[in-house]
Design an enzyme around this catalytic site. Structure first.
Site, PDB file in Angstrom:
ATOM      1  N   SER A 230       0.824  -1.204   0.000  1.00 14.08           N
ATOM      2  CA  SER A 230       0.000   0.000   0.000  1.00 14.08           C
ATOM      3  C   SER A 230       0.867   1.266   0.000  1.00 14.08           C
ATOM      4  CB  SER A 230      -0.927  -0.042   1.215  1.00 14.08           C
ATOM      5  OG  SER A 230      -1.799   1.032   1.209  1.00 14.08           O
TER       6      SER A 230
ATOM      7  N   ASP B  40      -8.681  -3.350  -6.250  1.00 13.45           N
ATOM      8  CA  ASP B  40      -8.621  -4.239  -5.086  1.00 13.45           C
ATOM      9  C   ASP B  40      -9.392  -3.665  -3.922  1.00 13.45           C
ATOM     10  OD1 ASP B  40      -7.075  -2.243  -4.078  1.00 13.45           O
ATOM     11  OD2 ASP B  40      -5.298  -3.458  -3.752  1.00 13.45           O
TER      12      ASP B  40
ATOM     13  N   HIS C 160      -7.543  -5.358  -0.728  1.00 13.42           N
ATOM     14  CA  HIS C 160      -6.311  -4.612  -0.493  1.00 13.42           C
ATOM     15  C   HIS C 160      -5.461  -5.182   0.638  1.00 13.42           C
ATOM     16  CE1 HIS C 160      -3.736  -1.234  -1.015  1.00 13.42           C
ATOM     17  NE2 HIS C 160      -3.927  -0.801   0.212  1.00 13.42           N
TER      18      HIS C 160
END
Lengths: 680, 693
Positions: free
Chosen positions: B266, B595, B648
């Protein structure tokens, strides 16, 4: 008891109430007989039947419910309680508490300056599982050592198996990887509520320390010092972290704070880091002077601790392995006791690091058969000083004691009390070295436990006992005799002698690095070495042993706990002679190097590094609310001693030894050191 | 009378408990008695002596009643507790694996049997919000929390002392560093982000699998940093970048000069991008590692769920604190958010706190209209929204092609969604052709006044909206109906001037024309892949590993908030705006493939095109690989968050992804993994983007 009482009460009240119900029922009957004669009879019969049902399961449920409710209520109250409540109570009872040293010194204007490195000692560091056998499933990255020790109870054998090392290499057994916990959490608390470094960390944080300026040099305390580098690269990590912290903190050198065995570990590190690769860290000869401002050894067993001997010899050290404290029930229970001790011994004997604490320097340091540096020590003197209210009754006995014959502390292990006290010329000793160990007569049922005593026959054990008395020098031989494999492993990593010629190239080997009597301090004239330790607590110094009655399957030697001194204040108690110290490390071991061995320019300290002794007189916590006390001198509790914390913070904020006030001595360490005849 | 009634009430209530006990029986009895008594009472009020007797009896009965009622409670609680304990005991004595239920073998164990062992040291770089934060120094309200987690863990402090908690998590709104007297620091070590909350894994599964093939503390490192700060500030305040550099060097040396594999997740992806520029730059701004540092120390960067080009979620978060789940905070206290009374205050507080976090600005869409599309065009146009869902419903990939063609056909008939308009006011504005849109020059926007009209009653909660004229807020919505990635920044500069001023010193969101311009040596460009060159490390590999197949927020339809109170946030996502079925519009949000947090475009573009081959962004020709993971929701509850999830965070438990990471860590190259693995339209989308390479 309370439970039963409550239950009875409940029953009684129930009975009385149901009785009253019945009464009311009968009263009703009288009055309303005509109304519902038929209707009444049925329910009444039913009632009595149901009553028995209620009294059984339901009472239990009721009871549990009551307890739960009360528990929750208390829990709620506890949680709703403001955090500072206990403090108020304490202040109400004992008067206002002094400010914690961190706050006090912050007001004085002290701020974080030098990065700080903590080096934890033996047993206080957490260990976690990275790979295990089937039985340890679900414990991945859970603490096996430290924390709640829940696994000790759940699966004790599995736990012992995972905590043990390979008894030949001293490294991981195959398929098991137990690794030290890293970061400050590794040793801030040993078990919930039992602080080790936490108080010191909290106080350092008050003057501005945080993660970037504090580092916990966690290492696997079970394995020998050089093996921590071989297996985990722990020494390299410490080196790299110190370099990083010095670089990112504007070139301010680091203050190292080792505790207990960490002291020896750091001694090893200082030699390692300047030694050339591959054995050493290749930092070059001025690494220490470039990166280290001060080493503040807390409770350092520089010359070893006698406890280690009894621990290795019979797994009976009063508390060297905290394992014993964890399972006091087991140990005291006669049924489980011997087996437990055997398991503990099997486990601890695979830990090379315990051998780093065998008394070093032999008879020169620890005394011979008839002589010891501490002789003439009066045990109650310290107590007297520290707390006159409690011990005032001892005044009478003290005078008699000083007249009594001095104790032969030099005899670290003696078999029988009479032997411990007899003059050396009166003792008949038969050399055990040549004795035949005999063949293994132990029956096969106890083979699963490996303690090496099974490789010894009765003859060997008798031979050991016949030698009667062991001094620090011969204790090493003794251990070599009873545990040859362990000592063979250990002697590759540790040495216990005194160097005649420090320039001899053989002393470049790493096995000498953790022995202050066989190494030179690094060339760092600006560095300072502090020795901070507690005094005023009786500390194990030598033992009276006996042969165990059932020598076949068990550990054949036992501390003779029946042996006591003549009067209450004798140094001999439960088969153990004690001297002044911090409950684990005798003053001699903690203070000698700083008091004499390294003082000034000696051959052990060629660059004249300044040394300071800071002793802290033990005074027990005045009441329960104080917890483990703010003036304690005990081996671990001293980490919460306000005076010690203040010293540490001052040095971390830039003070030098003189600024602290130089030496601060309560014990007879200088007198004792003078008696030791060591060429400097 | 009242007494009798109360007694009766109790007795009527109790039968509901359904307890077959004597107490109950007697209760029943007494009910009858009472009823009788009532009758008698009503019939013969005159008989005084009788009633007196009764009163006595009532007294006795009453005691009996009260006794039994308390006891019922105790009894019930005891019963429940006992059952609970029994169940707990059963649960604990349950074998870890039920005989009938076969746990699939973990990838770590499988690969170990294949003979893979730890080779390259691994560095994990956590993303935003997943890392724990602990208190080192606080105000008096936070007493007793020293070195306790404020963020991550059980979050109990939110409930105990919410305002205190918010105060400590906020940063100084001018410097973006600690407020005076408060020090909140990142938790170090693997514990920093293995679990975000108890039971909610982030890195834990990956760590466990790495450990299976031999990783441990000496060759595994979690580069925890304070994710609230701007990247350069983590170095200034905590020396986080220096520590990372030092750690990587140490890992490299102590593991036999094996280069490290870096696994950022991320926001950690752009953090690490910042790091590789920082480390090669000369001090004092950089780490002084020299030009060859990356080539010497890094084998591969395996970006998981990378937010290279930012995420649209960040926009809505800054703009109205409404990101659907950008911050997990919302998930933690759903009740509070949904309640109308508390809601606005909560959002206000959220906004106030999160606007002091510079790092969120790093996630704003980068590259402007070129990448994210303008008023009339977007790279994703033609995206079929049902695609993801249909795929979800039918896990077998063989049917995907069919669905694809079906979906595309159906879609072509519709007018393409204008994703480029990241914020539009009103549904109509999001669909109109650009020529019909009223426009306002962004400079004009900035010139609009800041004449404050906030009243004093609401001065307590500070958001910058309170300092903006309500009138100008209205004009923001009316004069310019739609904002693209480029004009969006102007909008944010207008509504959050202080924050943007602070953060734009640290981040840049443009595209470089000339990368050799010396101004790009400044650290504010380092985290933007479109304004930096990759280091000169031809042997390094860059992976983009991300999930696809989940609708992901891409653009928003806003409305002016109805309430005009001083403390409210004036803008709201218009959740009433819904598209027809098959449209990507839902609850005021346009969705694309991704995602759940990062759209495919942001995650994949750099690897698919921006850095593919030898481009000006990648002068040394570092090899890039795309590894997409099609999302499959967990088949049953027992699977937890799924072994094949593409979401995610949940993707960190994806078996295929873990296998990729393990293989690379054990020495495999991208080609050995099988090069690219693409499920989405990323290649086509990238082709549409007209970026000079």
């Amino acid at each position: 008891m309370a439970l039963i009482r409550r239950r009875k009460g409940a029953d009684a009240s129930k009975n009385s109430v149901s009785g009253s119900k019945e009464q009311s029922g009968s009263a009703k009957e009288e009055e309303e007989e005509e109304d519902d004669k038929k209707r009444k009879q049925r329910p009444k019969a039913k009632k009595s039947k149901e009553k028995s049902k209620w009294s059984c399961v339901d009472t239990c449920c009721w009871l549990i419910g009551c307890i739960c409710t009360i528990w929750w209520f208390l829990l709620f109250l506890y949680n709703a309680m403001p955090a500072s409540f206990p403090q108020y109570v304490t202040e109400a009872i004992t008067g206002p508490l002094p400010d914690p040293p961190g706050i006090k010194l912050r007001k004085e204007g002290l701020r974080a300056k030098h990065p700080v490195v903590f080096v934890p000692g033996i047993v206080t560091g957490g260990l976690e599982l990275w790979e295990g056998h089937q039985c340890a499933e679900g414990l991945f990255r859970k603490r096996l050592w430290g924390g709640t020790f829940g696994e000790v109870y759940k699966r004790p054998l599995c736990w012992v198996e995972h905590m043990s090392l390979d008894n030949e290499t001293g490294l991981d057994p195959s398929g098991i990887r137990v690794r030290p916990v890293t970061g400050l959490v590794a040793a801030d608390y040993f078990a919930p509520g039992y602080f080790v470094w936490a108080v010191l960390i909290a106080n350092l944080a008050r003057i501005g320390y945080e993660e970037k300026t504090m580092y916990m040099a966690a290492y696997d305390w079970r394995i020998s010092f050089q093996n921590t580098e071989v297996r985990d690269q722990s020494l390299s990590r410490i080196k790299s972290n110190i370099e990083l912290m010095v670089a990112t903190n504007g070139g301010n050198k680091a203050v190292i704070i080792p505790h207990s065995m960490g002291v020896l570990y750091f001694l090893h590190f200082m030699k390692w880091v300047e030694a050339p690769a591959p054995m050493g860290g290749g930092g070059g000869p001025d690494w220490c002077s470039k990166h280290i401002k001060a080493v503040m050894n807390i409770g350092g067993p520089f010359l070893g601790v006698p406890k280690a001997v009894s621990g290795l010899f019979s797994a009976e050290a009063k508390d060297i392995a905290v394992a014993r404290a964890i399972t006091p029930g087991f140990l005291d229970n006669d049924l489980f006791r011997l087996q437990t001790l055997q398991h503990v011994m099997k486990m601890t004997r695979t830990w090379d690091s315990t051998m780093s604490m065998i008394p070093k320097g032999g008879d020169t340091m620890w005394g011979g058969l008839d002589w010891s540096p501490e002789e003439g020590y009066v045990p109650s003197k310290r107590k007297q000083k520290s707390n006159d209210t409690q011990i005032s009754k001892d005044d009478g006995t003290r005078s008699t004691l000083s007249e009594s014959e001095s104790v032969n502390y030099g005899r670290i292990i003696s078999f029988g009390k009479d032997v411990a006290e007899a003059h050396s010329s009166e003792i008949e000793r038969i050399d055990f070295q040549g004795a035949i160990k005999g063949c293994n007569v132990a029956n096969t049922t106890c083979r699963d436990v490996w303690t090496e005593y099974h490789d010894m026959g009765i003859e060997g054990i008798k031979a050991v006992a016949d030698y009667k008395v062991y001094t620090a020098g011969s204790v090493v031989d003794l251990l070599q005799f009873v545990a040859p494999k362990m000592m063979a492993r250990g002697s590759a990593h540790f040495s216990y002698g005194i160097a005649d010629n420090l320039d001899n190239p053989m002393y470049n080997h790493y096995k000498y690095w953790s022995n202050p009597l066989e190494t030179k301090l690094p060339n760092a004239p600006d560095m300072e070495i502090f020795s901070l330790y507690g005094v005023g607590i009786p500390t194990e110094r030598s033992y009276v042993y006996k042969l165990s009655p059932s020598a076949e399957c068990y550990i054949p030697f036992q501390i003779d706990t029946t042996v006591d001194g003549e009067d209450e204040d004798s140094c001999l108690k439960d088969g153990v002679y004690s001297v002044d110290g911090d409950e684990t490390v005798p003053v001699l071991s903690a203070g000698f190097m700083c008091a004499k061995g390294w003082r000034g320019n000696t051959r052990f300290n060629p660059s004249g590094i300044r040394t300071y002794i800071r002793e802290y007189d033990h005074s027990p916590p005045s009441n329960l609310l104080e917890g483990r006390g703010t003036q304690s001198g005990a081996h671990v509790d001293i980490m919460g001693n306000f005076a010690l914390i203040e010293d540490v913070i001052r040095v971390a904020a830039g003070a030098r030894g003189e600024d602290l006030g130089g030496d601060q001595v309560y014990s007879d360490i200088f007198k004792w050191s003078d008696k030791i005849n060591l060429p400097l | 009378m009242a007494l009798v009634l109360r007694l009766r009430k109790l007795c009527y209530v109790e039968p509901a408990v359904k307890c077959s006990s004597v107490g109950f029986q007697s209760c029943d009895d007494q009910t009858k008695n009472n009823e009788n008594k009532d009758e008698i009472f009503n019939l013969s009020k005159v008989e005084e002596s009788v009633s007196e007797k009764r009163r006595k009896k009532k007294k006795i009965k009453r005691e009996a009643k009260e006794w039994s009622c308390i006891n019922y409670c105790c009894w019930a609680i005891g019963y429940i507790c006992t059952v609970w304990w029994l169940l707990l005991l059963l649960y604990h004595s349950l074998p870890a694996t039920l005989p009938g239920f076969k746990v699939p073998e973990s990838p770590g164990a499988r690969l170990r049997r294949e003979g893979l062992t730890a080779l390259h040291p691994v560095v994990l770089v956590p993303g935003i919000v997943t890392g724990g934060l602990e208190l080192w120094e606080g105000r008096s309200c936070a007493e007793g929390l020293f070195r306790k987690r404020l963020w991550g863990g059980s979050f109990t402090e939110i409930f105990k002392r919410p305002l205190c908690w918010l105060e400590h998590l906020s940063l100084h709104n001018e410097t973006g560093l600690d407020p005076p007297g408060i020090r909140v620091r990142a938790v170090p070590g693997l514990v920093a982000a293995d679990y975000f909350a108890p039971g909610y894994f982030v890195w834990a599964i990956l760590i466990e699998n790495l450990a299976k093939i031999g990783y441990e503390g000496k060759n595994l490192y979690m580069a925890a940093y304070d994710w609230r700060l701007s990247f350069q500030n983590t170095e200034i305040r905590d020396h986080a970048l220096s520590r990372l550099k030092n750690k990587i060097e140490l890992l490299y040396v102590t593991n036999g000069y094996k280069k490290v594999v870096v696994v950022p997740h991320s926001m950690g992806v752009i953090y690490f991008l910042h790091f590789i520029k920082w480390v090669e730059s000369p001090p004092p701004m950089g780490g002084g590692g020299g030009a060859g540092w990356c080539a010497k120390h890094i084998k591969a960067i395996m970006n998981i769920g990378p937010a290279f080009l930012g995420v649209p979620k960040a926009v809505s978060n800054i703009f109205s604190a409404e990101g659907r789940d950008f911050a997990y905070v919302r998930a933690m206290a759903p009740g509070v958010f949904d309640s109308e009374i508390l809601r606005l205050q909560t959002f206000e507080h959220m906004m106030r706190v999160s606007r002091t976090w510079d790092s969120i600005v790093s996630l704003l869409p980068k590259g402007g209209d070129t990448i994210w599309g303008n008023l009339d065009w977007s790279p994703e146009e033609g995206h079929n929204c049902n695609l993801g869902k249909k795929r979800n419903a039918k896990p077998s990939s063989s049917e995907n092609n069919l669905n694809l063609s079906d979906g595309t056909k159906a879609f072509i008939e519709q007018e393409p969604v204008k994703y480029g308009r990241i914020i539009s006011f009103g549904k109509a504005a999001s669909e109109l052709p650009s020529s019909q849109l009223p426009t306002l020059d962004s400079k004009e926007l900035l010139r609009m006044g800041f004449s404050a009209d906030f009243n004093l009653t609401c001065g307590e909660v500070w958001t910058e909206y309170d300092e903006i004229n309500r009138e100008s807020i209205r004009r923001v919505a009316e004069f310019n109906k739609a904002y693209t990635a480029q004009t969006l920044l102007d909008l944010l500069r207008f509504v959050a001037p202080k924050m943007m001023q602070r953060a734009e010193v640290h981040f840049s969101h443009g595209i470089a024309d000339n990368l050799d311009d010396p101004k790009y040596a400044h650290y504010k460009y380092w985290s933007n892949p479109l304004e930096t060159k990759l280091p000169d490390a031809p042997d390094m590999e860059i992976y983009c590993l991300y999930g696809v197949g989940i609708p992901t927020e891409r653009s928003y339809i806003y409305k002016l908030s109805s309430s005009n109170k001083c403390n409210s946030i004036p803008f709201q996502i218009d959740s009433s705006a819904d598209g027809e079925s098959g449209n990507c519009l839902k609850n005021g949000v346009h969705f694309v493939d991704g995602d759940e947090s990062v759209p495919v475009l942001s995650a994949g573009f750099m690897c698919a095109k921006g850095w593919r081959g030898r481009t000006r962004f990648n002068p040394s020709g570092i090899a890039t690989y795309i590894r997409e993971h099609q999302h499959k929701p967990p088949a049953s509850l027992l699977e937890g968050r799924g072994l094949e999830s593409g979401a995610h965070v949940d993707i960190m438990g994806n078996v295929a992804l873990i296998e990729d990471v393990l293989r690379v860590a054990a020495g495999a190259t991208g080609a050995e993994l099988g090069n690219d693995r693409i499920h989405s339209d990323i290649v086509r989308m990238s082709e549409r983007i007209n970026l000079r390479l």
